[in-house]
Scaffold this motif. Structure first.
Motif, PDB file in Angstrom:
ATOM      1  N   VAL A 144       0.864  -1.180   0.000  1.00 55.73           N
ATOM      2  CA  VAL A 144       0.000   0.000   0.000  1.00 55.73           C
ATOM      3  C   VAL A 144       0.899   1.227   0.000  1.00 55.73           C
ATOM      4  N   TRP A 145       0.620   2.159  -0.899  1.00 54.03           N
ATOM      5  CA  TRP A 145       1.386   3.406  -0.969  1.00 54.03           C
ATOM      6  C   TRP A 145       0.420   4.566  -0.943  1.00 54.03           C
ATOM      7  N   PRO A 146       0.572   5.536  -0.022  1.00 53.54           N
ATOM      8  CA  PRO A 146       1.594   5.539   1.028  1.00 53.54           C
ATOM      9  C   PRO A 146       1.276   4.490   2.083  1.00 53.54           C
ATOM     10  N   GLU A 147       2.264   4.163   2.879  1.00 57.67           N
ATOM     11  CA  GLU A 147       2.106   3.130   3.889  1.00 57.67           C
ATOM     12  C   GLU A 147       0.979   3.481   4.857  1.00 57.67           C
ATOM     13  N   GLU A 148       0.297   2.440   5.304  1.00 62.33           N
ATOM     14  CA  GLU A 148      -0.770   2.577   6.298  1.00 62.33           C
ATOM     15  C   GLU A 148      -0.548   1.535   7.386  1.00 62.33           C
ATOM     16  N   GLU A 154       8.788  14.250 -17.804  1.00 60.18           N
ATOM     17  CA  GLU A 154       7.453  14.117 -18.409  1.00 60.18           C
ATOM     18  C   GLU A 154       7.428  13.021 -19.467  1.00 60.18           C
ATOM     19  N   ALA A 155       8.457  12.931 -20.298  1.00 62.77           N
ATOM     20  CA  ALA A 155       8.531  11.870 -21.310  1.00 62.77           C
ATOM     21  C   ALA A 155       8.650  10.502 -20.634  1.00 62.77           C
ATOM     22  N   ALA A 156       9.399  10.424 -19.543  1.00 59.02           N
ATOM     23  CA  ALA A 156       9.567   9.151 -18.820  1.00 59.02           C
ATOM     24  C   ALA A 156       8.252   8.709 -18.188  1.00 59.02           C
ATOM     25  N   ILE A 157       7.457   9.657 -17.687  1.00 57.16           N
ATOM     26  CA  ILE A 157       6.150   9.323 -17.116  1.00 57.16           C
ATOM     27  C   ILE A 157       5.247   8.739 -18.202  1.00 57.16           C
ATOM     28  N   VAL A 158       5.199   9.398 -19.356  1.00 61.24           N
ATOM     29  CA  VAL A 158       4.391   8.900 -20.477  1.00 61.24           C
ATOM     30  C   VAL A 158       4.854   7.495 -20.865  1.00 61.24           C
ATOM     31  N   HIS A 159       6.164   7.287 -20.942  1.00 62.78           N
ATOM     32  CA  HIS A 159       6.730   5.981 -21.299  1.00 62.78           C
ATOM     33  C   HIS A 159       6.348   4.921 -20.262  1.00 62.78           C
ATOM     34  N   ALA A 160       6.472   5.240 -18.981  1.00 64.24           N
ATOM     35  CA  ALA A 160       6.159   4.283 -17.914  1.00 64.24           C
ATOM     36  C   ALA A 160       4.679   3.906 -17.939  1.00 64.24           C
ATOM     37  N   VAL A 161       3.807   4.863 -18.170  1.00 65.45           N
ATOM     38  CA  VAL A 161       2.368   4.578 -18.237  1.00 65.45           C
ATOM     39  C   VAL A 161       2.065   3.717 -19.467  1.00 65.45           C
ATOM     40  N   ALA A 162       2.669   4.035 -20.601  1.00 70.43           N
ATOM     41  CA  ALA A 162       2.465   3.236 -21.814  1.00 70.43           C
ATOM     42  C   ALA A 162       2.970   1.807 -21.631  1.00 70.43           C
ATOM     43  N   ALA A 163       4.006   1.633 -20.803  1.00 69.28           N
ATOM     44  CA  ALA A 163       4.558   0.300 -20.542  1.00 69.28           C
ATOM     45  C   ALA A 163       3.676  -0.512 -19.599  1.00 69.28           C
ATOM     46  N   GLY A 164       2.734   0.144 -18.894  1.00 67.49           N
ATOM     47  CA  GLY A 164       1.845  -0.563 -17.981  1.00 67.49           C
ATOM     48  C   GLY A 164       1.886  -0.090 -16.553  1.00 67.49           C
ATOM     49  N   GLY A 165       2.681   0.929 -16.260  1.00 70.32           N
ATOM     50  CA  GLY A 165       2.754   1.484 -14.916  1.00 70.32           C
ATOM     51  C   GLY A 165       1.663   2.525 -14.701  1.00 70.32           C
ATOM     52  N   THR A 166       1.567   3.005 -13.476  1.00 71.33           N
ATOM     53  CA  THR A 166       0.617   4.068 -13.154  1.00 71.33           C
ATOM     54  C   THR A 166       1.316   5.121 -12.295  1.00 71.33           C
ATOM     55  N   ILE A 167       0.807   6.334 -12.383  1.00 72.99           N
ATOM     56  CA  ILE A 167       1.292   7.391 -11.510  1.00 72.99           C
ATOM     57  C   ILE A 167       0.676   7.145 -10.139  1.00 72.99           C
ATOM     58  N   ALA A 168       1.496   7.095  -9.107  1.00 71.26           N
ATOM     59  CA  ALA A 168       0.981   6.871  -7.756  1.00 71.26           C
ATOM     60  C   ALA A 168       0.069   8.029  -7.369  1.00 71.26           C
ATOM     61  N   PRO A 169      -1.105   7.731  -6.802  1.00 63.49           N
ATOM     62  CA  PRO A 169      -2.004   8.810  -6.408  1.00 63.49           C
ATOM     63  C   PRO A 169      -1.406   9.717  -5.338  1.00 63.49           C
ATOM     64  N   HIS A 170      -0.497   9.173  -4.529  1.00 63.06           N
ATOM     65  CA  HIS A 170       0.149   9.971  -3.487  1.00 63.06           C
ATOM     66  C   HIS A 170       1.556  10.331  -3.945  1.00 63.06           C
ATOM     67  N   GLN A 171       1.858  11.618  -3.937  1.00 59.63           N
ATOM     68  CA  GLN A 171       3.199  12.122  -4.232  1.00 59.63           C
ATOM     69  C   GLN A 171       3.675  12.877  -2.998  1.00 59.63           C
ATOM     70  N   PRO A 172       4.821  12.489  -2.423  1.00 54.32           N
ATOM     71  CA  PRO A 172       5.304  13.167  -1.215  1.00 54.32           C
ATOM     72  C   PRO A 172       5.448  14.668  -1.425  1.00 54.32           C
ATOM     73  N   GLU A 173       4.946  15.422  -0.488  1.00 53.07           N
ATOM     74  CA  GLU A 173       4.983  16.882  -0.584  1.00 53.07           C
ATOM     75  C   GLU A 173       6.392  17.442  -0.464  1.00 53.07           C
ATOM     76  N   ASP A 174       7.316  16.678   0.129  1.00 50.19           N
ATOM     77  CA  ASP A 174       8.682  17.177   0.296  1.00 50.19           C
ATOM     78  C   ASP A 174       9.570  16.887  -0.913  1.00 50.19           C
ATOM     79  N   ARG A 175       8.991  16.404  -2.006  1.00 47.76           N
ATOM     80  CA  ARG A 175       9.735  16.132  -3.242  1.00 47.76           C
ATOM     81  C   ARG A 175       9.291  17.122  -4.313  1.00 47.76           C
ATOM     82  N   ALA A 176      10.233  17.637  -5.071  1.00 43.73           N
ATOM     83  CA  ALA A 176       9.930  18.566  -6.159  1.00 43.73           C
ATOM     84  C   ALA A 176       9.260  17.787  -7.291  1.00 43.73           C
ATOM     85  N   GLN A 177       8.006  18.086  -7.563  1.00 44.27           N
ATOM     86  CA  GLN A 177       7.232  17.350  -8.569  1.00 44.27           C
ATOM     87  C   GLN A 177       7.791  17.504  -9.986  1.00 44.27           C
TER      88      GLN A 177
END
Length: 142
Positions: A78-82, A100-123
């Motif tokens: 589970v992400w984020p941990e509970e 941005e290109a890597a995100i598109v590539h990862a999603v096309a490969a079958g991955g997903t963007i995690a719904p939770h993104q840590p606030e202390d990381r530069a998006q």
């Protein structure tokens, strides 16, 4: 690296990382599309000694390999941990030149963007993604 244990000498070398999952085929297909590696070894139903299947992948440039072990008992993290939920045990840090290109590539490969993104990381520099088995991995812009 040489290890010296009570007078004996043994060569110990890190060969790879094996990730538990529900479907080793799905994971090998995903990581093959994501990083361009190919399957280098697999067990077959007549050679399987446990679990539901194993697949190994090798880096064409050499170095540490990646493998997947399908297990009937697998439960995605589970992400984020509970509390009281299956926590992640590791995650990969993948360096990219264009986030941005890597995100598109990862999603096309079958991955997903995690719904939770840590606030202390530069998006605009880091994005947490999930592989098909639910394991988080980070895409990090150089």
């Amino acid at each position: 690296m040489l290890a010296n244990t009570e007078g004996s000498r043994a060569v110990v070398r890190w060969a790879g990382v094996c990730i538990d999952c529900a479907d080793a085929e799905e994971m090998a297909e995903f990581y093959g599309r994501l990083i361009g590696w190919e399957v280098s070894a697999r067990d077959a139903s007549d050679t399987r000694r446990g679990g539901a299947g194993w697949i190994g992948m090798s880096d064409p440039a050499g170095g540490v390999g990646l493998s997947f072990q399908a297990e009937d008992w697998y439960e995605p993290p589970v992400w984020p941990e509970e509390p009281s939920a299956q926590a992640k045990m590791l995650h990969f840090e993948m360096q990219v030149d264009d986030l941005e290109a890597a995100i598109v590539h990862a999603v096309a490969a079958g991955g997903t963007i995690a719904p939770h993104q840590p606030e202390d990381r530069a998006q605009d520099r880091v994005r947490v993604m999930l592989d098909p088995a639910g394991h988080p991995f980070c895409l990090c812009q150089e």
